[in-house]
Scaffold this motif. Structure first.
Motif, short mmCIF file in Angstrom:
data_model
loop_
_atom_site.label_atom_id
_atom_site.label_comp_id
_atom_site.label_asym_id
_atom_site.label_seq_id
_atom_site.Cartn_x
_atom_site.Cartn_y
_atom_site.Cartn_z
N ASP A 91 14.68 -59.38 18.42
CA ASP A 91 14.82 -58.07 17.92
C ASP A 91 16.09 -57.35 17.73
OD1 ASP A 91 13.84 -55.42 17.02
OD2 ASP A 91 12.22 -55.28 18.45
N LEU A 92 16.40 -56.74 16.34
CA LEU A 92 17.71 -56.21 16.24
C LEU A 92 17.37 -54.86 15.41
CD1 LEU A 92 20.71 -56.52 15.61
CD2 LEU A 92 20.28 -57.23 13.53
N SER A 93 17.99 -53.84 16.37
CA SER A 93 17.52 -52.42 15.71
C SER A 93 18.78 -51.41 15.98
CB SER A 93 16.48 -51.84 16.56
OG SER A 93 16.93 -51.54 18.00
N ASP A 94 18.99 -50.35 15.25
CA ASP A 94 19.87 -49.60 15.23
C ASP A 94 19.25 -48.02 15.65
OD1 ASP A 94 18.83 -49.03 12.98
OD2 ASP A 94 20.54 -48.95 11.79
N ALA A 95 18.28 -48.05 16.50
CA ALA A 95 17.69 -46.86 16.80
C ALA A 95 18.45 -45.86 17.50
CB ALA A 95 16.14 -47.03 17.28
N GLU A 96 18.20 -44.41 17.40
CA GLU A 96 18.82 -43.42 18.23
C GLU A 96 20.27 -43.86 18.48
OE1 GLU A 96 16.38 -43.30 21.66
OE2 GLU A 96 14.77 -42.56 20.79
N GLY A 97 21.03 -44.31 17.50
CA GLY A 97 22.48 -44.53 17.38
C GLY A 97 23.01 -45.60 18.53
N VAL A 98 22.26 -46.41 18.77
CA VAL A 98 22.44 -47.72 19.70
C VAL A 98 22.16 -48.83 18.86
CG1 VAL A 98 22.08 -48.84 21.66
CG2 VAL A 98 22.11 -46.28 21.77
N LEU A 99 22.97 -49.84 18.73
CA LEU A 99 22.74 -51.24 18.20
C LEU A 99 22.30 -51.93 19.27
CD1 LEU A 99 22.88 -53.49 16.11
CD2 LEU A 99 25.27 -53.65 17.09
N THR A 100 20.95 -52.25 19.14
CA THR A 100 20.43 -53.12 20.29
C THR A 100 19.83 -54.63 19.69
OG1 THR A 100 19.44 -51.26 21.34
CG2 THR A 100 18.45 -53.34 21.86
N LEU A 101 20.31 -55.46 20.68
CA LEU A 101 19.78 -56.77 20.08
C LEU A 101 19.03 -57.62 21.42
CD1 LEU A 101 20.18 -59.66 18.41
CD2 LEU A 101 22.19 -60.06 19.85
#
Length: 373
Positions: free
Chosen positions: A296-306
Protein backbone atom coordinates in the motif's frame (compact mmCIF):
# COMPACT_ATOMS: atom_id res chain seq x y z
CA UNK A 1 30.37 20.48 54.95
CA UNK A 2 31.00 23.87 53.36
CA UNK A 3 33.35 22.80 50.53
CA UNK A 4 30.68 20.40 49.29
CA UNK A 5 28.25 23.25 48.67
CA UNK A 6 30.20 25.53 46.40
CA UNK A 7 29.80 24.71 42.70
CA UNK A 8 33.51 25.40 42.20
CA UNK A 9 36.32 24.93 44.72
CA UNK A 10 37.88 28.31 43.90
CA UNK A 11 35.10 30.74 44.72
CA UNK A 12 32.55 31.24 47.45
CA UNK A 13 28.94 30.27 46.89
CA UNK A 14 27.10 33.24 45.35
CA UNK A 15 23.63 33.58 46.86
CA UNK A 16 20.82 35.86 45.73
CA UNK A 17 18.47 36.25 48.69
CA UNK A 18 14.96 37.50 47.95
CA UNK A 19 13.83 38.65 51.39
CA UNK A 20 11.98 41.74 52.65
CA UNK A 21 12.99 41.25 56.29
CA UNK A 22 16.49 42.36 57.22
CA UNK A 23 16.24 40.38 60.44
CA UNK A 24 15.40 37.15 58.60
CA UNK A 25 18.24 37.85 56.18
CA UNK A 26 20.68 38.19 59.06
CA UNK A 27 19.40 34.94 60.57
CA UNK A 28 20.07 33.18 57.28
CA UNK A 29 23.60 34.59 57.10
CA UNK A 30 24.23 33.56 60.71
CA UNK A 31 23.06 30.01 60.00
CA UNK A 32 25.33 29.71 57.00
CA UNK A 33 28.32 31.16 58.88
CA UNK A 34 27.66 28.77 61.73
CA UNK A 35 28.15 25.95 59.22
CA UNK A 36 31.35 27.69 58.05
CA UNK A 37 29.99 28.03 54.54
CA UNK A 38 32.15 30.13 52.22
CA UNK A 39 29.59 32.41 50.60
CA UNK A 40 28.62 35.85 49.35
CA UNK A 41 25.05 37.02 49.51
CA UNK A 42 23.04 39.77 47.85
CA UNK A 43 19.67 40.66 49.35
CA UNK A 44 16.85 42.12 47.25
CA UNK A 45 13.25 42.79 48.25
CA UNK A 46 11.59 43.83 45.00
CA UNK A 47 10.86 42.00 41.79
CA UNK A 48 12.54 44.70 39.72
CA UNK A 49 15.78 44.46 41.71
CA UNK A 50 15.60 40.66 41.56
CA UNK A 51 15.33 40.89 37.78
CA UNK A 52 18.19 43.42 37.62
CA UNK A 53 20.56 41.32 39.70
CA UNK A 54 19.90 38.15 37.72
CA UNK A 55 20.48 39.92 34.43
CA UNK A 56 23.72 41.58 35.50
CA UNK A 57 25.46 39.22 37.88
CA UNK A 58 26.11 35.54 38.22
CA UNK A 59 24.67 33.58 41.13
CA UNK A 60 24.81 29.96 42.14
CA UNK A 61 21.48 29.77 43.95
CA UNK A 62 18.38 31.78 44.82
CA UNK A 63 16.89 31.74 48.32
CA UNK A 64 13.41 33.26 48.20
CA UNK A 65 10.82 34.12 50.79
CA UNK A 66 7.37 33.10 49.56
CA UNK A 67 5.31 36.19 50.28
CA UNK A 68 6.78 39.61 49.63
CA UNK A 69 5.15 43.04 49.25
CA UNK A 70 3.13 42.95 46.03
CA UNK A 71 4.36 39.63 44.72
CA UNK A 72 5.28 36.07 45.63
CA UNK A 73 8.21 33.78 45.02
CA UNK A 74 6.28 32.29 42.11
CA UNK A 75 6.48 35.64 40.33
CA UNK A 76 10.24 35.64 40.94
CA UNK A 77 10.41 32.09 39.59
CA UNK A 78 8.66 33.29 36.43
CA UNK A 79 11.24 36.06 36.06
CA UNK A 80 14.05 33.55 36.48
CA UNK A 81 12.62 31.33 33.74
CA UNK A 82 12.03 34.27 31.41
CA UNK A 83 15.66 35.27 31.75
CA UNK A 84 16.64 31.71 30.99
CA UNK A 85 18.60 31.17 34.19
CA UNK A 86 18.74 27.57 35.37
CA UNK A 87 20.28 28.06 38.81
CA UNK A 88 18.65 26.31 41.79
CA UNK A 89 15.73 28.19 43.33
CA UNK A 90 15.03 27.40 46.99
CA UNK A 91 11.94 28.55 48.86
CA UNK A 92 12.95 29.74 52.34
CA UNK A 93 9.81 30.99 53.94
CA UNK A 94 7.40 30.81 56.82
CA UNK A 95 4.65 28.25 56.66
CA UNK A 96 3.00 28.29 53.23
CA UNK A 97 1.01 25.10 53.49
CA UNK A 98 1.65 21.76 51.85
CA UNK A 99 -0.45 22.41 48.70
CA UNK A 100 1.52 25.58 47.92
CA UNK A 101 4.85 23.86 48.58
CA UNK A 102 3.92 20.91 46.36
CA UNK A 103 2.68 23.22 43.62
CA UNK A 104 5.92 25.21 43.75
CA UNK A 105 8.10 22.12 43.46
CA UNK A 106 5.93 20.84 40.60
CA UNK A 107 6.72 24.07 38.77
CA UNK A 108 10.40 23.21 39.02
CA UNK A 109 11.43 25.04 42.18
CA UNK A 110 14.24 23.07 43.79
CA UNK A 111 12.97 22.70 47.34
CA UNK A 112 11.10 24.32 50.25
CA UNK A 113 12.54 24.89 53.71
CA UNK A 114 10.60 26.58 56.52
CA UNK A 115 12.44 29.39 58.25
CA UNK A 116 12.16 27.43 61.45
CA UNK A 117 14.56 24.90 59.97
CA UNK A 118 17.58 27.14 59.33
CA UNK A 119 19.82 24.56 60.98
CA UNK A 120 19.19 22.44 57.89
CA UNK A 121 19.76 25.26 55.40
CA UNK A 122 23.34 24.41 54.40
CA UNK A 123 22.43 20.78 53.85
CA UNK A 124 19.37 21.71 51.78
CA UNK A 125 21.45 24.12 49.70
CA UNK A 126 24.05 21.42 49.12
CA UNK A 127 21.35 18.98 48.06
CA UNK A 128 19.77 21.51 45.68
CA UNK A 129 23.11 22.25 44.06
CA UNK A 130 23.97 18.57 43.70
CA UNK A 131 20.62 17.89 42.06
CA UNK A 132 21.19 20.90 39.82
CA UNK A 133 24.62 19.62 38.83
CA UNK A 134 23.21 16.16 38.12
CA UNK A 135 20.46 17.61 35.93
CA UNK A 136 22.97 19.78 34.11
CA UNK A 137 25.18 16.75 33.51
CA UNK A 138 22.19 14.81 32.23
CA UNK A 139 21.23 17.67 29.92
CA UNK A 140 24.80 17.81 28.57
CA UNK A 141 24.76 14.05 28.03
CA UNK A 142 21.46 14.27 26.17
CA UNK A 143 22.77 17.12 24.03
CA UNK A 144 25.99 15.23 23.28
CA UNK A 145 23.99 12.13 22.39
CA UNK A 146 21.76 14.17 20.08
CA UNK A 147 24.82 15.72 18.45
CA UNK A 148 26.39 12.30 18.06
CA UNK A 149 23.23 10.91 16.48
CA UNK A 150 23.11 13.89 14.13
CA UNK A 151 26.70 13.29 13.06
CA UNK A 152 25.93 9.60 12.58
CA UNK A 153 22.89 10.45 10.47
CA UNK A 154 24.99 12.78 8.31
CA UNK A 155 27.58 10.06 7.90
CA UNK A 156 24.92 7.49 7.01
CA UNK A 157 23.51 9.94 4.49
CA UNK A 158 26.92 10.54 2.97
CA UNK A 159 27.61 6.81 2.86
CA UNK A 160 24.24 6.07 1.27
CA UNK A 161 24.81 8.72 -1.36
CA UNK A 162 28.26 7.31 -2.12
CA UNK A 163 26.76 3.84 -2.50
CA UNK A 164 24.06 5.07 -4.85
CA UNK A 165 26.59 7.02 -6.90
CA UNK A 166 28.80 3.95 -7.16
CA UNK A 167 25.84 1.83 -8.19
CA UNK A 168 24.93 4.35 -10.87
CA UNK A 169 28.52 4.38 -12.10
CA UNK A 170 28.65 0.59 -12.35
CA UNK A 171 25.27 0.58 -14.12
CA UNK A 172 26.57 3.08 -16.69
CA UNK A 173 29.66 0.98 -17.29
CA UNK A 174 27.53 -2.13 -17.78
CA UNK A 175 25.31 -0.24 -20.18
CA UNK A 176 28.10 1.39 -22.15
CA UNK A 177 30.73 -1.35 -22.21
CA UNK A 178 29.01 -4.69 -21.74
CA UNK A 179 25.74 -3.58 -23.31
CA UNK A 180 27.56 -2.18 -26.33
CA UNK A 181 29.61 -5.34 -26.74
CA UNK A 182 26.55 -7.57 -26.46
CA UNK A 183 24.76 -5.48 -29.07
CA UNK A 184 27.73 -5.87 -31.43
CA UNK A 185 27.77 -9.62 -30.84
CA UNK A 186 24.07 -9.78 -31.67
CA UNK A 187 24.72 -8.06 -35.01
CA UNK A 188 27.49 -10.54 -35.79
CA UNK A 189 25.28 -13.48 -34.86
CA UNK A 190 22.56 -12.12 -37.14
CA UNK A 191 25.07 -11.96 -39.97
CA UNK A 192 26.27 -15.49 -39.24
CA UNK A 193 22.66 -16.72 -39.14
CA UNK A 194 22.10 -15.33 -42.61
CA UNK A 195 25.33 -16.79 -44.03
CA UNK A 196 25.73 -20.05 -42.10
CA UNK A 197 26.66 -22.73 -44.67
CA UNK A 198 25.04 -25.67 -42.87
CA UNK A 199 22.23 -26.64 -40.56
CA UNK A 200 24.76 -27.58 -37.89
CA UNK A 201 26.25 -24.10 -38.07
CA UNK A 202 22.74 -22.60 -37.88
CA UNK A 203 22.08 -24.63 -34.73
CA UNK A 204 25.26 -23.27 -33.11
CA UNK A 205 24.31 -19.71 -34.05
CA UNK A 206 20.83 -20.22 -32.60
CA UNK A 207 22.30 -21.58 -29.33
CA UNK A 208 24.74 -18.68 -29.15
CA UNK A 209 21.91 -16.24 -29.76
CA UNK A 210 19.88 -17.79 -26.94
CA UNK A 211 22.84 -17.42 -24.59
CA UNK A 212 23.27 -13.86 -25.77
CA UNK A 213 19.64 -13.03 -25.02
CA UNK A 214 20.11 -14.52 -21.56
CA UNK A 215 23.21 -12.37 -21.03
CA UNK A 216 21.38 -9.24 -22.22
CA UNK A 217 18.47 -9.96 -19.89
CA UNK A 218 20.83 -10.53 -16.96
CA UNK A 219 22.73 -7.30 -17.61
CA UNK A 220 19.44 -5.37 -17.80
CA UNK A 221 18.30 -6.83 -14.48
CA UNK A 222 21.63 -5.97 -12.88
CA UNK A 223 21.44 -2.41 -14.22
CA UNK A 224 17.89 -2.07 -12.95
CA UNK A 225 18.93 -3.19 -9.48
CA UNK A 226 21.96 -0.93 -9.46
CA UNK A 227 20.25 2.13 -10.84
CA UNK A 228 16.44 2.05 -10.76
CA UNK A 229 15.85 4.04 -13.94
CA UNK A 230 12.21 3.01 -13.62
CA UNK A 231 11.96 5.79 -11.00
CA UNK A 232 12.18 8.26 -13.87
CA UNK A 233 8.59 7.23 -14.58
CA UNK A 234 7.49 7.92 -10.99
CA UNK A 235 7.36 6.15 -7.65
CA UNK A 236 4.14 4.26 -8.24
CA UNK A 237 5.26 2.75 -11.60
CA UNK A 238 8.57 1.81 -9.97
CA UNK A 239 6.90 0.03 -7.04
CA UNK A 240 4.49 -1.57 -9.49
CA UNK A 241 7.44 -2.88 -11.52
CA UNK A 242 9.00 -4.27 -8.33
CA UNK A 243 5.74 -5.97 -7.35
CA UNK A 244 5.21 -7.50 -10.79
CA UNK A 245 8.82 -8.70 -10.94
CA UNK A 246 8.53 -10.19 -7.47
CA UNK A 247 5.31 -12.02 -8.33
CA UNK A 248 6.79 -13.31 -11.58
CA UNK A 249 9.94 -14.61 -9.90
CA UNK A 250 8.45 -15.98 -6.68
CA UNK A 251 4.99 -17.04 -7.78
CA UNK A 252 3.58 -15.27 -4.68
CA UNK A 253 0.40 -13.31 -5.39
CA UNK A 254 1.22 -9.64 -4.94
CA UNK A 255 -1.20 -6.71 -4.88
CA UNK A 256 -0.47 -2.99 -4.95
CA UNK A 257 -2.84 -0.24 -3.83
CA UNK A 258 -2.36 3.50 -3.82
CA UNK A 259 -4.44 6.58 -3.15
CA UNK A 260 -2.47 8.53 -5.74
CA UNK A 261 -0.88 6.85 -8.79
CA UNK A 262 0.74 10.19 -9.63
CA UNK A 263 2.45 10.45 -6.27
CA UNK A 264 5.64 12.39 -6.87
CA UNK A 265 7.81 13.11 -3.81
CA UNK A 266 11.34 14.40 -4.13
CA UNK A 267 13.81 12.09 -5.83
CA UNK A 268 15.72 11.12 -2.71
CA UNK A 269 12.45 10.21 -0.95
CA UNK A 270 11.41 8.13 -3.95
CA UNK A 271 14.73 6.30 -3.82
CA UNK A 272 14.30 5.61 -0.08
CA UNK A 273 10.83 4.16 -0.64
CA UNK A 274 11.99 2.16 -3.65
CA UNK A 275 14.99 0.67 -1.84
CA UNK A 276 12.83 -0.15 1.18
CA UNK A 277 10.32 -2.00 -1.00
CA UNK A 278 13.14 -3.75 -2.83
CA UNK A 279 14.78 -4.92 0.40
CA UNK A 280 11.47 -5.94 1.95
CA UNK A 281 10.48 -8.06 -1.06
CA UNK A 282 13.93 -9.64 -1.11
CA UNK A 283 13.55 -10.61 2.56
CA UNK A 284 10.06 -11.95 1.93
CA UNK A 285 11.30 -14.14 -0.91
CA UNK A 286 14.08 -15.51 1.32
CA UNK A 287 12.36 -16.02 4.65
CA UNK A 288 8.61 -15.39 4.76
CA UNK A 289 7.29 -18.57 3.11
CA UNK A 290 4.09 -16.72 2.34
CA UNK A 291 1.37 -17.00 -0.30
CA UNK A 292 0.26 -13.38 -0.38
CA UNK A 293 1.94 -9.97 -0.31
CA UNK A 294 0.09 -6.65 -0.08
CA UNK A 295 1.69 -3.30 -0.82
CA UNK A 296 0.00 0.00 0.00
CA UNK A 297 1.52 3.29 -1.13
CA UNK A 298 -0.03 6.59 -0.06
CA UNK A 299 0.71 10.26 0.50
CA UNK A 300 -2.18 11.09 2.83
CA UNK A 301 -1.91 13.93 5.35
CA UNK A 302 1.50 15.03 4.17
CA UNK A 303 3.18 11.71 4.89
CA UNK A 304 4.53 9.27 2.35
CA UNK A 305 3.59 5.83 3.62
CA UNK A 306 4.73 2.52 2.21
CA UNK A 307 3.21 -0.53 3.87
CA UNK A 308 4.24 -4.03 2.86
CA UNK A 309 2.62 -7.02 4.56
CA UNK A 310 2.74 -10.76 4.01
CA UNK A 311 0.94 -13.78 5.46
CA UNK A 312 4.11 -15.76 6.07
CA UNK A 313 5.76 -17.26 9.12
CA UNK A 314 6.68 -13.95 10.72
CA UNK A 315 9.95 -12.91 12.32
CA UNK A 316 10.96 -14.00 15.79
CA UNK A 317 11.99 -11.41 18.36
CA UNK A 318 15.36 -13.10 18.52
CA UNK A 319 15.85 -12.49 14.81
CA UNK A 320 14.76 -8.87 15.16
CA UNK A 321 17.21 -8.33 18.04
CA UNK A 322 20.04 -10.07 16.21
CA UNK A 323 22.92 -7.56 16.06
CA UNK A 324 23.86 -9.05 12.70
CA UNK A 325 20.42 -8.19 11.24
CA UNK A 326 21.85 -5.39 9.14
CA UNK A 327 19.03 -5.45 6.58
CA UNK A 328 16.34 -4.17 8.91
CA UNK A 329 18.76 -1.87 10.70
CA UNK A 330 19.87 -0.48 7.37
CA UNK A 331 16.28 0.25 6.38
CA UNK A 332 15.69 2.09 9.66
CA UNK A 333 18.82 4.14 9.21
CA UNK A 334 17.86 4.93 5.62
CA UNK A 335 14.45 6.13 6.84
CA UNK A 336 16.04 8.31 9.52
CA UNK A 337 18.30 9.98 6.97
CA UNK A 338 15.24 11.46 5.22
CA UNK A 339 13.47 12.36 8.48
CA UNK A 340 11.23 9.29 8.46
CA UNK A 341 10.85 6.16 10.51
CA UNK A 342 10.24 2.49 9.93
CA UNK A 343 8.09 0.16 12.02
CA UNK A 344 7.88 -3.61 11.85
CA UNK A 345 4.95 -5.57 13.23
CA UNK A 346 5.26 -9.33 13.24
CA UNK A 347 4.09 -12.41 15.09
CA UNK A 348 5.19 -16.00 14.53
CA UNK A 349 2.85 -17.66 12.05
CA UNK A 350 0.86 -14.49 11.43
CA UNK A 351 2.98 -12.68 8.90
CA UNK A 352 4.90 -9.44 8.95
CA UNK A 353 4.00 -5.84 8.23
CA UNK A 354 6.63 -3.25 7.46
CA UNK A 355 5.59 0.42 7.45
CA UNK A 356 7.78 3.25 6.21
CA UNK A 357 6.63 6.80 6.99
CA UNK A 358 8.33 9.90 5.59
CA UNK A 359 6.96 13.40 6.26
CA UNK A 360 6.71 15.06 2.88
CA UNK A 361 7.08 18.53 4.32
CA UNK A 362 10.05 17.53 6.47
CA UNK A 363 13.06 19.69 5.87
CA UNK A 364 15.67 16.99 5.79
CA UNK A 365 19.29 17.87 5.95
CA UNK A 366 21.08 18.62 2.73
CA UNK A 367 21.75 15.57 0.64
CA UNK A 368 23.83 14.77 -2.37
CA UNK A 369 21.42 13.40 -4.90
CA UNK A 370 22.58 15.19 -8.01
CA UNK A 371 24.75 12.33 -9.18
CA UNK A 372 22.26 9.56 -8.87
CA UNK A 373 18.88 9.01 -10.40
Amino acid sequence: MAPLVSPTPTQPLRILHLEDSELDHQLVCRALKKDKLDFTVTRVDSLAEFDHQLRNRDFDIVLADYRLPGFTALDAWTVLKEIGSKIPFLLLSGAIGEPAAVAAIQLGISDYLPKEGLDKLTRVIASAIEVHKAKAAEARAVAELAASEKRLAHFAQHLQTAIENERASIAREIHDDIGGSLAAVRLDLSWLARHAPSTEAQDHVTAANDMLQHAIGASQRIMMNLRPAILDQGLYPAIQWLAESFQRRSGVKTSLLTNNPAINPEKHLQLTAYRTAQEALTNISKYAQCTLVKIDLSDAEGVLTLEISDNGQGISQEALDNPAAFGIRGLKERAKVVGGWLDISTRPGQGTTLILNIPLDEKTSSHDEADFL
